[in-house]
Every structure is written in structure tokens, then in C-alpha cells.
Design a protein around this motif. Sequence first.
Motif, PDB file in Angstrom:
ATOM      1  N   GLY A 243       0.769  -1.235   0.000  1.00 57.07           N
ATOM      2  CA  GLY A 243       0.000   0.000   0.000  1.00 57.07           C
ATOM      3  C   GLY A 243       0.795   1.277   0.000  1.00 57.07           C
ATOM      4  O   GLY A 243       0.219   2.366   0.095  1.00 57.07           O
ATOM      5  N   ALA A 244       2.130   1.189  -0.096  1.00 54.69           N
ATOM      6  CA  ALA A 244       2.964   2.395  -0.081  1.00 54.69           C
ATOM      7  C   ALA A 244       3.324   2.788  -1.514  1.00 54.69           C
ATOM      8  O   ALA A 244       3.918   2.002  -2.246  1.00 54.69           O
ATOM      9  CB  ALA A 244       4.230   2.160   0.728  1.00 54.69           C
ATOM     10  N   THR A 245       2.998   4.006  -1.886  1.00 53.66           N
ATOM     11  CA  THR A 245       3.326   4.504  -3.223  1.00 53.66           C
ATOM     12  C   THR A 245       4.603   5.332  -3.220  1.00 53.66           C
ATOM     13  O   THR A 245       5.049   5.790  -4.274  1.00 53.66           O
ATOM     14  CB  THR A 245       2.170   5.349  -3.789  1.00 53.66           C
ATOM     15  N   ILE A 246       5.184   5.551  -2.045  1.00 53.05           N
ATOM     16  CA  ILE A 246       6.450   6.275  -1.901  1.00 53.05           C
ATOM     17  C   ILE A 246       7.366   5.405  -1.055  1.00 53.05           C
ATOM     18  O   ILE A 246       6.917   4.733  -0.119  1.00 53.05           O
ATOM     19  CB  ILE A 246       6.242   7.641  -1.213  1.00 53.05           C
ATOM     20  N   HIS A 247       8.660   5.404  -1.386  1.00 54.95           N
ATOM     21  CA  HIS A 247       9.581   4.596  -0.591  1.00 54.95           C
ATOM     22  C   HIS A 247      10.990   5.164  -0.706  1.00 54.95           C
ATOM     23  O   HIS A 247      11.257   6.058  -1.509  1.00 54.95           O
ATOM     24  CB  HIS A 247       9.577   3.130  -1.067  1.00 54.95           C
ATOM     25  N   CYS A 248      11.892   4.606   0.105  1.00 54.61           N
ATOM     26  CA  CYS A 248      13.317   4.854  -0.030  1.00 54.61           C
ATOM     27  C   CYS A 248      14.029   3.622   0.495  1.00 54.61           C
ATOM     28  O   CYS A 248      13.689   3.116   1.569  1.00 54.61           O
ATOM     29  CB  CYS A 248      13.745   6.091   0.748  1.00 54.61           C
ATOM     30  N   ALA A 249      15.009   3.110  -0.259  1.00 57.38           N
ATOM     31  CA  ALA A 249      15.771   1.921   0.140  1.00 57.38           C
ATOM     32  C   ALA A 249      17.251   2.248   0.036  1.00 57.38           C
ATOM     33  O   ALA A 249      17.742   2.578  -1.040  1.00 57.38           O
ATOM     34  CB  ALA A 249      15.422   0.738  -0.769  1.00 57.38           C
ATOM     35  N   VAL A 250      17.951   2.169   1.167  1.00 60.42           N
ATOM     36  CA  VAL A 250      19.373   2.527   1.193  1.00 60.42           C
ATOM     37  C   VAL A 250      20.196   1.393   1.797  1.00 60.42           C
ATOM     38  O   VAL A 250      19.695   0.594   2.597  1.00 60.42           O
ATOM     39  CB  VAL A 250      19.619   3.826   1.991  1.00 60.42           C
ATOM     40  N   PRO A 251      21.484   1.314   1.445  1.00 66.46           N
ATOM     41  CA  PRO A 251      22.337   0.272   2.019  1.00 66.46           C
ATOM     42  C   PRO A 251      22.824   0.574   3.425  1.00 66.46           C
ATOM     43  O   PRO A 251      23.319  -0.324   4.118  1.00 66.46           O
ATOM     44  CB  PRO A 251      23.516   0.217   1.045  1.00 66.46           C
ATOM     45  N   GLY A 252      22.719   1.822   3.862  1.00 67.31           N
ATOM     46  CA  GLY A 252      23.265   2.228   5.148  1.00 67.31           C
ATOM     47  C   GLY A 252      22.688   1.452   6.323  1.00 67.31           C
ATOM     48  O   GLY A 252      21.523   1.041   6.302  1.00 67.31           O
ATOM     49  N   GLU A 253      23.518   1.278   7.353  1.00 65.67           N
ATOM     50  CA  GLU A 253      23.110   0.529   8.540  1.00 65.67           C
ATOM     51  C   GLU A 253      23.513   1.294   9.788  1.00 65.67           C
ATOM     52  O   GLU A 253      24.190   2.315   9.720  1.00 65.67           O
ATOM     53  CB  GLU A 253      23.779  -0.851   8.539  1.00 65.67           C
ATOM     54  N   GLY A 254      23.103   0.777  10.939  1.00 65.41           N
ATOM     55  CA  GLY A 254      23.524   1.346  12.208  1.00 65.41           C
ATOM     56  C   GLY A 254      22.768   2.611  12.572  1.00 65.41           C
ATOM     57  O   GLY A 254      21.629   2.821  12.172  1.00 65.41           O
ATOM     58  N   ALA A 255      23.447   3.488  13.321  1.00 74.57           N
ATOM     59  CA  ALA A 255      22.798   4.679  13.862  1.00 74.57           C
ATOM     60  C   ALA A 255      22.567   5.768  12.816  1.00 74.57           C
ATOM     61  O   ALA A 255      21.769   6.677  13.039  1.00 74.57           O
ATOM     62  CB  ALA A 255      23.628   5.246  15.013  1.00 74.57           C
ATOM     63  N   HIS A 256      23.249   5.691  11.683  1.00 72.13           N
ATOM     64  CA  HIS A 256      23.141   6.757  10.678  1.00 72.13           C
ATOM     65  C   HIS A 256      22.971   6.156   9.273  1.00 72.13           C
ATOM     66  O   HIS A 256      23.819   6.317   8.403  1.00 72.13           O
ATOM     67  CB  HIS A 256      24.388   7.638  10.730  1.00 72.13           C
ATOM     68  N   PRO A 257      21.867   5.457   9.041  1.00 69.18           N
ATOM     69  CA  PRO A 257      21.682   4.837   7.723  1.00 69.18           C
ATOM     70  C   PRO A 257      21.388   5.836   6.619  1.00 69.18           C
ATOM     71  O   PRO A 257      21.652   5.560   5.439  1.00 69.18           O
ATOM     72  CB  PRO A 257      20.494   3.899   7.938  1.00 69.18           C
ATOM     73  N   TRP A 258      20.864   7.017   6.986  1.00 70.35           N
ATOM     74  CA  TRP A 258      20.449   7.972   5.951  1.00 70.35           C
ATOM     75  C   TRP A 258      21.585   8.876   5.503  1.00 70.35           C
ATOM     76  O   TRP A 258      21.370   9.995   5.051  1.00 70.35           O
ATOM     77  CB  TRP A 258      19.239   8.772   6.456  1.00 70.35           C
ATOM     78  N   GLY A 259      22.800   8.367   5.604  1.00 69.28           N
ATOM     79  CA  GLY A 259      23.962   9.029   5.013  1.00 69.28           C
ATOM     80  C   GLY A 259      24.407   8.315   3.755  1.00 69.28           C
ATOM     81  O   GLY A 259      25.527   8.544   3.278  1.00 69.28           O
ATOM     82  N   THR A 260      23.546   7.450   3.219  1.00 71.44           N
ATOM     83  CA  THR A 260      23.821   6.758   1.954  1.00 71.44           C
ATOM     84  C   THR A 260      22.683   7.027   0.983  1.00 71.44           C
ATOM     85  O   THR A 260      21.536   7.212   1.399  1.00 71.44           O
ATOM     86  CB  THR A 260      23.973   5.237   2.167  1.00 71.44           C
ATOM     87  N   LEU A 261      23.014   7.026  -0.288  1.00 69.30           N
ATOM     88  CA  LEU A 261      22.005   7.274  -1.309  1.00 69.30           C
ATOM     89  C   LEU A 261      21.145   6.043  -1.552  1.00 69.30           C
ATOM     90  O   LEU A 261      21.619   4.904  -1.417  1.00 69.30           O
ATOM     91  CB  LEU A 261      22.660   7.665  -2.629  1.00 69.30           C
ATOM     92  N   PRO A 262      19.902   6.250  -1.965  1.00 65.74           N
ATOM     93  CA  PRO A 262      19.071   5.116  -2.385  1.00 65.74           C
ATOM     94  C   PRO A 262      19.717   4.392  -3.569  1.00 65.74           C
ATOM     95  O   PRO A 262      20.363   5.007  -4.423  1.00 65.74           O
ATOM     96  CB  PRO A 262      17.765   5.773  -2.823  1.00 65.74           C
ATOM     97  N   TYR A 263      19.525   3.081  -3.620  1.00 65.76           N
ATOM     98  CA  TYR A 263      20.042   2.315  -4.752  1.00 65.76           C
ATOM     99  C   TYR A 263      19.526   2.863  -6.064  1.00 65.76           C
ATOM    100  O   TYR A 263      20.237   2.870  -7.066  1.00 65.76           O
ATOM    101  CB  TYR A 263      19.642   0.848  -4.624  1.00 65.76           C
ATOM    102  N   ALA A 264      18.276   3.315  -6.073  1.00 71.40           N
ATOM    103  CA  ALA A 264      17.682   3.800  -7.313  1.00 71.40           C
ATOM    104  C   ALA A 264      18.453   4.967  -7.895  1.00 71.40           C
ATOM    105  O   ALA A 264      18.523   5.133  -9.111  1.00 71.40           O
ATOM    106  CB  ALA A 264      16.224   4.206  -7.072  1.00 71.40           C
ATOM    107  N   LEU A 265      19.066   5.782  -7.049  1.00 69.40           N
ATOM    108  CA  LEU A 265      19.850   6.910  -7.533  1.00 69.40           C
ATOM    109  C   LEU A 265      21.252   6.470  -7.894  1.00 69.40           C
ATOM    110  O   LEU A 265      21.834   6.979  -8.851  1.00 69.40           O
ATOM    111  CB  LEU A 265      19.905   8.024  -6.496  1.00 69.40           C
ATOM    112  N   GLN A 266      21.797   5.524  -7.151  1.00 71.14           N
ATOM    113  CA  GLN A 266      23.131   5.021  -7.481  1.00 71.14           C
ATOM    114  C   GLN A 266      23.126   4.347  -8.845  1.00 71.14           C
ATOM    115  O   GLN A 266      24.065   4.486  -9.620  1.00 71.14           O
ATOM    116  CB  GLN A 266      23.582   4.007  -6.427  1.00 71.14           C
ATOM    117  N   ALA A 267      22.055   3.630  -9.132  1.00 66.74           N
ATOM    118  CA  ALA A 267      21.962   2.923 -10.412  1.00 66.74           C
ATOM    119  C   ALA A 267      21.699   3.870 -11.558  1.00 66.74           C
ATOM    120  O   ALA A 267      21.973   3.557 -12.704  1.00 66.74           O
ATOM    121  CB  ALA A 267      20.848   1.872 -10.351  1.00 66.74           C
TER     122      ALA A 267
END
Length: 214
Positions: free
Chosen positions: A189-213
Motif C-alpha cells: 500500500g505504499a506509493t512512496i519509498h526509499c531503500a538505502v544500504p546504510g546501517e547502524g545509527a546513521h543509515p540515511w547518510g547513503t544514497l538510495p540504490y535507485a539513484l546510485q543505479a
Amino acid sequence: MSTLLVPYYEHPSVRPAEWEAIVEAAPRLYGVVLNPASGPGERPDPAFAEIAERLRAVDVRVLGYTDTDYGRRPRAEVVQDLARYRDWYGTDGAFLDQVTSGLGDFGYYQRLATSAWGAGCTTLALNHGAPPHPAYARLADVLVTFEGTWDTYRSLRPTPFTAGRTRQCHLVHGVPPDAPVADLARTRGATIHCAVPGEGAHPWGTLPYALQAG
């Protein structure tokens, strides 16, 4: 339909190439969450002001990150953050983080939403991290109904949730290459998403795979 909401919490002067990739991906973006200092900071940051201007120039929503501490943060402080984002960075809207899911604090968020709209917000996103009470759909354009790791996401039993015309977003980190996050998000049911490789306390310091590709 643009489906990516990108919370990228790195400074433009430190990661210029990554920010350039975000700007270039404009047609694929629902929006970008701006977060100079776990909020707007104490004074304007010229580098973030420049990147916000560039994003707006290519019709990307710019949402200012503000922590609400699950309803514990004084409302006046949150409203001050919203005003600073508007005045310093020309944001289109707000991304309110650490939002409660139950009805106990609904009045707090209802007043915040009213203040946000009054301050010129055109897009309001609430990050519950889990499905909230359906009443919250009346307050926002976007509800983040999942935030967590890929291992949790792929094993999660879908929870029926009706948000009306409000869009749902899933934010997933610790994601391996080629994981079908977008497909899973749609089936849940989600029409918006973000998927990143980052882990731990600061995962949102990595770009989504969709942008890397891209």
C-alpha cells in the motif's frame, strides 16, 4: 508518478557528488528531506540554502526535518523550526520525525499540522515508522508507516491500513542490492519509498540504490 522520498543527512560540501546525483534525479523524486543539524540549526547554512534552491528550481519538494520526540517536544520549538526552514531555506513543507501512532497525542499533532499549514506548508509528512491510528491521515499528505531494516521489512506481516487520499511511505535501510523494496512497498500500500544500504545509527547518510543505479 514520482515515488522516491530521499532523507539524505549529509552536508553538501562534504558529499557534493551525491547531492548532484539527487538533483539530477529530480523527475523521479517525490521530495527530499533537508536536515542541516538534526533540524534547521541555529543559523542559516549557505550550502544547504544553495542545494534547496537548486532542488526547488527543478520542481522537487523540499521538506524540512524536525524531531517531535513522540509528542514530548514543546510545540513552540517545533513551530520555530518550521519557520526557520521556511525563512532560511524556502522549504515547501515539513517532515516531522518520531511521531506517535496512538490517539493519545493526536491533539498535539493536530495543532502542529494547523501551525504548519498556517506557516505556508504545502506538503506535510509524518514519520510514525509504523501504521498509526487512521485519524492521522486527516493531518498529512504522507504518512511513513514503516521505517526499519530490510530484514524486518521482508519478514513483516502486512498490516491493513487505510489512509484515504494520504500517501503511505516506507523507509528501509540495510538493504542489499537488487532487493525488491519498490515491489514490496506497492503490494503493502505504499506509493512512496526509499531503500538505502546504510546501517547502524546513521543509515540515511547513503544514497538510495535507485539513484546510485541511475
